[in-house]
Design a protein around this motif. Structure first.
Motif, PDB file in Angstrom:
ATOM      1  N   PHE A  90       0.825  -1.200   0.000  1.00  0.00           N
ATOM      2  CA  PHE A  90       0.000   0.000   0.000  1.00  0.00           C
ATOM      3  C   PHE A  90       0.862   1.254   0.000  1.00  0.00           C
ATOM      4  CE2 PHE A  90      -4.332  -1.266   0.410  1.00  0.00           C
ATOM      5  CZ  PHE A  90      -4.314  -2.497   1.043  1.00  0.00           C
ATOM      6  N   ALA A 103      -4.276   9.231   7.267  1.00  0.00           N
ATOM      7  CA  ALA A 103      -3.600   8.721   6.079  1.00  0.00           C
ATOM      8  C   ALA A 103      -4.635   8.278   5.056  1.00  0.00           C
ATOM      9  CB  ALA A 103      -2.683   7.558   6.445  1.00  0.00           C
ATOM     10  N   PHE A 105      -5.116   5.993   1.657  1.00  0.00           N
ATOM     11  CA  PHE A 105      -4.453   4.849   1.052  1.00  0.00           C
ATOM     12  C   PHE A 105      -4.854   4.651  -0.403  1.00  0.00           C
ATOM     13  CE2 PHE A 105      -2.304   2.653   4.523  1.00  0.00           C
ATOM     14  CZ  PHE A 105      -2.819   3.319   5.619  1.00  0.00           C
ATOM     15  N   GLY A 106      -3.909   4.125  -1.180  1.00  0.00           N
ATOM     16  CA  GLY A 106      -4.227   3.620  -2.492  1.00  0.00           C
ATOM     17  C   GLY A 106      -4.940   2.282  -2.377  1.00  0.00           C
ATOM     18  N   GLN A 107      -5.268   1.706  -3.511  1.00  0.00           N
ATOM     19  CA  GLN A 107      -6.044   0.470  -3.522  1.00  0.00           C
ATOM     20  C   GLN A 107      -5.179  -0.772  -3.379  1.00  0.00           C
ATOM     21  OE1 GLN A 107      -8.258   1.636  -7.186  1.00  0.00           O
ATOM     22  NE2 GLN A 107     -10.062   1.076  -5.992  1.00  0.00           N
TER      23      GLN A 107
END
Lengths: 114, 116
Positions: A90, A103, A105-107
């Protein structure tokens, strides 16, 4: 479009190969992070960057390197992939303004090293 | 170094019931942040709720609330009226406050299953 985008989403690579995972963000945050998730271990910090010229090792940086090409881009490289680097990776960002440490997060990138 | 402990690897709850997930942490800091993140099968990390250590009032977000016990270093998550969409991994996380200390330390997670 996602605020934090990781490419690729999934990748299978062979032992010994070099691989790069890419992350880009449109949130305008200056802080970026790479985490690794393993079953039963939660997420662990690999590297983090507070700006383009500030890169720091996290808890488990051995075998990894990073590049902060711009404020919006933070790449993670495995110089010579090994099977125990098989994991879900991640990228995340956070804002340096104020005290908000949330934060985003991306996938995630699921990496399999065979 | 900070540590975060989630002592329940797996839990289940009947739909519409209430469930509490446990989290304890260890730190010598006085000011910090605590978070609960949800990770559904889609694997996206979603912030559920955040607590600032200097605030005594427990945070709430709709059906989600926390029981923050600073002296005991405990930060549990209560989910009321559980729904099938609550099925996910839940991670407790800690962050120091102050410059240079924003990275998160995560617990190992609790897998929650909501049963119809």
């Amino acid at each position: 479009d996602a605020d934090v985008t990781q490419t690729p989403r999934n990748r299978i690579t062979k032992t010994g190969k070099r691989i790069m995972l890419e992350c880009s963000q449109t949130k305008g945050h200056d802080r970026m992070y790479w985490y690794r998730q393993d079953p039963g271990l939660g997420l662990r910090l690999i590297y983090y960057s507070f700006d383009v010229k500030d890169i720091n090792k996290g808890e488990i940086s051995d075998g990894y390197s990073v590049s902060r090409q711009a404020q919006a881009k933070f790449s993670l490289s495995l110089e010579s992939a090994i099977p125990n680097q098989t994991a879900l990776y991640f990228c995340a960002t956070s804002d340096s303004e104020g005290e908000n440490t949330e934060a985003f997060f991306g996938q995630g990138t699921r990496l399999t090293v065979v | 170094a900070q540590t975060v402990t989630q002592s329940q690897p797996e839990m289940s709850v009947q739909e519409a019931e209430t469930v509490t997930l446990s989290c304890t942490y260890d730190t010598s800091e006085n000011n910090y942040y605590l978070f609960w993140y949800k990770q559904p099968p889609s694997r996206q990390m979603i912030l559920v709720i955040r607590q600032e250590a200097y605030k005594q009032q427990n945070a709430t977000e709709n059906r989600f609330s926390v029981n923050f016990q600073k002296a005991a270093k405990s930060f549990s998550l209560k989910i009321s009226d559980s729904q099938l969409g609550d099925t996910a991994m839940y991670f407790c996380a800690f962050s120091n406050s102050g410059a240079g200390s924003y990275q998160l330390t995560f617990g190992k997670g609790t897998k929650l299953s909501v049963i119809p």
